[in-house]
Design a protein around this motif. Sequence first.
Motif, PDB file in Angstrom:
ATOM      1  N   SER A 178      -1.159  -2.259   8.136  1.00  2.37           N
ATOM      2  CA  SER A 178      -0.202  -1.415   7.415  1.00  2.37           C
ATOM      3  C   SER A 178       0.029  -0.109   8.170  1.00  2.37           C
ATOM      4  CB  SER A 178      -0.701  -1.128   5.986  1.00  2.37           C
ATOM      5  OG  SER A 178      -0.606  -2.292   5.209  1.00  2.37           O
ATOM      6  N   GLY A 223       0.810   0.518  -0.838  1.00  2.00           N
ATOM      7  CA  GLY A 223       0.281  -0.849  -0.954  1.00  2.00           C
ATOM      8  C   GLY A 223      -1.185  -0.975  -0.542  1.00  2.00           C
ATOM      9  N   LYS A 224      -1.799   0.125  -0.069  1.00  4.34           N
ATOM     10  CA  LYS A 224      -3.232   0.074   0.308  1.00  4.34           C
ATOM     11  C   LYS A 224      -3.971   1.073  -0.582  1.00  4.34           C
ATOM     12  CE  LYS A 224      -1.788  -2.722   2.380  1.00  4.34           C
ATOM     13  NZ  LYS A 224      -1.775  -4.083   2.875  1.00  4.34           N
ATOM     14  N   THR A 225      -4.651   0.544  -1.597  1.00  6.65           N
ATOM     15  CA  THR A 225      -5.311   1.399  -2.587  1.00  6.65           C
ATOM     16  C   THR A 225      -6.829   1.240  -2.515  1.00  6.65           C
ATOM     17  OG1 THR A 225      -5.347  -0.279  -4.346  1.00  6.65           O
ATOM     18  CG2 THR A 225      -3.327   1.038  -4.127  1.00  6.65           C
ATOM     19  N   THR A 273      -8.875  -2.403  -2.385  1.00  6.05           N
ATOM     20  CA  THR A 273      -9.829  -2.612  -1.295  1.00  6.05           C
ATOM     21  C   THR A 273     -11.226  -2.923  -1.840  1.00  6.05           C
ATOM     22  OG1 THR A 273      -8.543  -1.031  -0.003  1.00  6.05           O
ATOM     23  CG2 THR A 273     -10.736  -1.587   0.832  1.00  6.05           C
ATOM     24  N   LYS A 320       3.614 -10.984  -6.611  1.00  4.68           N
ATOM     25  CA  LYS A 320       3.858 -10.316  -5.344  1.00  4.68           C
ATOM     26  C   LYS A 320       5.366 -10.190  -5.189  1.00  4.68           C
ATOM     27  CE  LYS A 320       1.417 -10.687  -0.932  1.00  4.68           C
ATOM     28  NZ  LYS A 320       2.453  -9.906  -0.237  1.00  4.68           N
ATOM     29  N   ARG A 371       3.667   1.134   9.444  1.00  3.22           N
ATOM     30  CA  ARG A 371       4.275   2.443   9.125  1.00  3.22           C
ATOM     31  C   ARG A 371       4.647   3.183  10.403  1.00  3.22           C
ATOM     32  NH1 ARG A 371       2.931   0.171   4.645  1.00  3.22           N
ATOM     33  NH2 ARG A 371       4.455  -1.199   5.601  1.00  3.22           N
ATOM     34  N   ARG A 385       6.905  -0.177   3.210  1.00  4.91           N
ATOM     35  CA  ARG A 385       5.959  -1.010   2.468  1.00  4.91           C
ATOM     36  C   ARG A 385       6.624  -2.332   2.084  1.00  4.91           C
ATOM     37  NH1 ARG A 385       3.708   0.053  -3.646  1.00  4.91           N
ATOM     38  NH2 ARG A 385       2.579  -1.907  -3.803  1.00  4.91           N
ATOM     39  N   GLY A 386       5.919  -3.418   2.343  1.00  3.41           N
ATOM     40  CA  GLY A 386       6.411  -4.739   1.972  1.00  3.41           C
ATOM     41  C   GLY A 386       7.212  -5.416   3.068  1.00  3.41           C
TER      42      GLY A 386
HETATM   43  N1  CTP Z   1      -3.356  -4.074  -2.266  1.00  2.80           N
HETATM   44  C1  CTP Z   1      -4.147  -2.955  -2.552  1.00  2.80           C
HETATM   45  N2  CTP Z   1      -5.079  -2.517  -1.644  1.00  2.80           N
HETATM   46  C2  CTP Z   1      -5.236  -3.139  -0.451  1.00  2.80           C
HETATM   47  C3  CTP Z   1      -4.434  -4.262  -0.142  1.00  2.80           C
HETATM   48  C4  CTP Z   1      -3.502  -4.705  -1.066  1.00  2.80           C
HETATM   49  O1  CTP Z   1      -4.030  -2.383  -3.631  1.00  2.80           O
HETATM   50  N3  CTP Z   1      -6.158  -2.683   0.417  1.00  2.80           N
HETATM   51  C5  CTP Z   1      -2.389  -4.542  -3.282  1.00  2.80           C
HETATM   52  C6  CTP Z   1      -1.169  -3.622  -3.401  1.00  2.80           C
HETATM   53  O2  CTP Z   1      -0.761  -3.624  -4.749  1.00  2.80           O
HETATM   54  C7  CTP Z   1      -0.149  -4.324  -2.496  1.00  2.80           C
HETATM   55  C8  CTP Z   1      -0.449  -5.785  -2.766  1.00  2.80           C
HETATM   56  O3  CTP Z   1      -1.879  -5.833  -2.934  1.00  2.80           O
HETATM   57  O4  CTP Z   1       1.183  -3.971  -2.811  1.00  2.80           O
HETATM   58  C9  CTP Z   1       0.018  -6.720  -1.671  1.00  2.80           C
HETATM   59  O5  CTP Z   1      -0.672  -6.465  -0.461  1.00  2.80           O
HETATM   60  P1  CTP Z   1       0.115  -6.373   0.910  1.00  2.80           P
HETATM   61  O6  CTP Z   1       1.155  -7.418   1.021  1.00  2.80           O
HETATM   62  O7  CTP Z   1      -0.911  -6.288   1.979  1.00  2.80           O
HETATM   63  O8  CTP Z   1       0.790  -4.905   0.796  1.00  2.80           O
HETATM   64  P2  CTP Z   1       2.313  -4.443   0.805  1.00  2.80           P
HETATM   65  O9  CTP Z   1       2.614  -3.835  -0.530  1.00  2.80           O
HETATM   66  O10 CTP Z   1       3.188  -5.524   1.298  1.00  2.80           O
HETATM   67  O11 CTP Z   1       2.316  -3.242   1.846  1.00  2.80           O
HETATM   68  P3  CTP Z   1       2.284  -3.301   3.445  1.00  2.80           P
HETATM   69  O12 CTP Z   1       3.702  -3.297   3.889  1.00  2.80           O
HETATM   70  O13 CTP Z   1       1.569  -2.049   3.792  1.00  2.80           O
HETATM   71  O14 CTP Z   1       1.524  -4.517   3.857  1.00  2.80           O
END
Ligand code: CTP
Length: 181
Positions: free
Chosen positions: A106, A48-50, A54, A177, A110, A116-117
């Motif tokens: 995040s 989820g952090k790409t 970013t 989302k 972890r 994730r999510g």
């Molecule tokens: N996203 C991304 N790069 C980031 C932050 C967010 O690509 N630095 C995108 C990803 O597709 C992510 C979505 O935005 O799945 C939702 O963000 P977030 O809720 O922060 O991520 P989660 O998938 O819920 O993962 P996590 O549990 O790590 O927060």
Amino acid sequence: MSLVETVVVAIWAMGPAYVPNNAAVLAGGGRPIDGGRTRGGARLLGDGKTWRGTAVGTLAGAAVALVLNALVPTFTAATGLPVPTFPPVVVVALPFGAMVGDIAASGLKRRTGRERGAAFPGLDQYDFVVGSLVFAALAALDWFAATFTPPVLVVVLVLTPLLHLGTNFIAYRSGLKSEPW
Ligand code: CTP
Ligand code: K
Ligand code: MG
């Protein structure tokens, strides 16, 4: 300033920090920042952090800051409200800090066994606020102190979780989302 005026100034000052996470949701995908690496069986950050999310999130927030800067004279003339102009370093620091705060959260999720999510109440609503405020303070302390006065800070801390939950719920209901947080 009245409460309504303080709210307007707070939303204006935080606009460049509110947009990045939502832009990242729209732009997400591609290579994860952690490159798939794990520690203790869990990903460092997760998919989820790409890099793209970013970068696009930071650019979107910086674009908002530049648009707001262009609107300051007209807005101030019309309302008399002391909305801030963002110095160049803050144009980048607010949105980038918001993204870094979200990424750091995040990492913490972890390390604490959350997939994730998964929700982490409190952290989910404040990670990007703390990140953006810390980065803005480090980038331009005088500007920060003049803009985020105690009343503005209080409004930011009360209002942000509500705005965050609201926009994420809309993103969830529109299928953008996968979870409403
Ligand atoms: N996203 C991304 N790069 C980031 C932050 C967010 O690509 N630095 C995108 C990803 O597709 C992510 C979505 O935005 O799945 C939702 O963000 P977030 O809720 O922060 O991520 P989660 O998938 O819920 O993962 P996590 O549990 O790590 O927060
Ligand atoms: K998050
Ligand atoms: Mg999430």
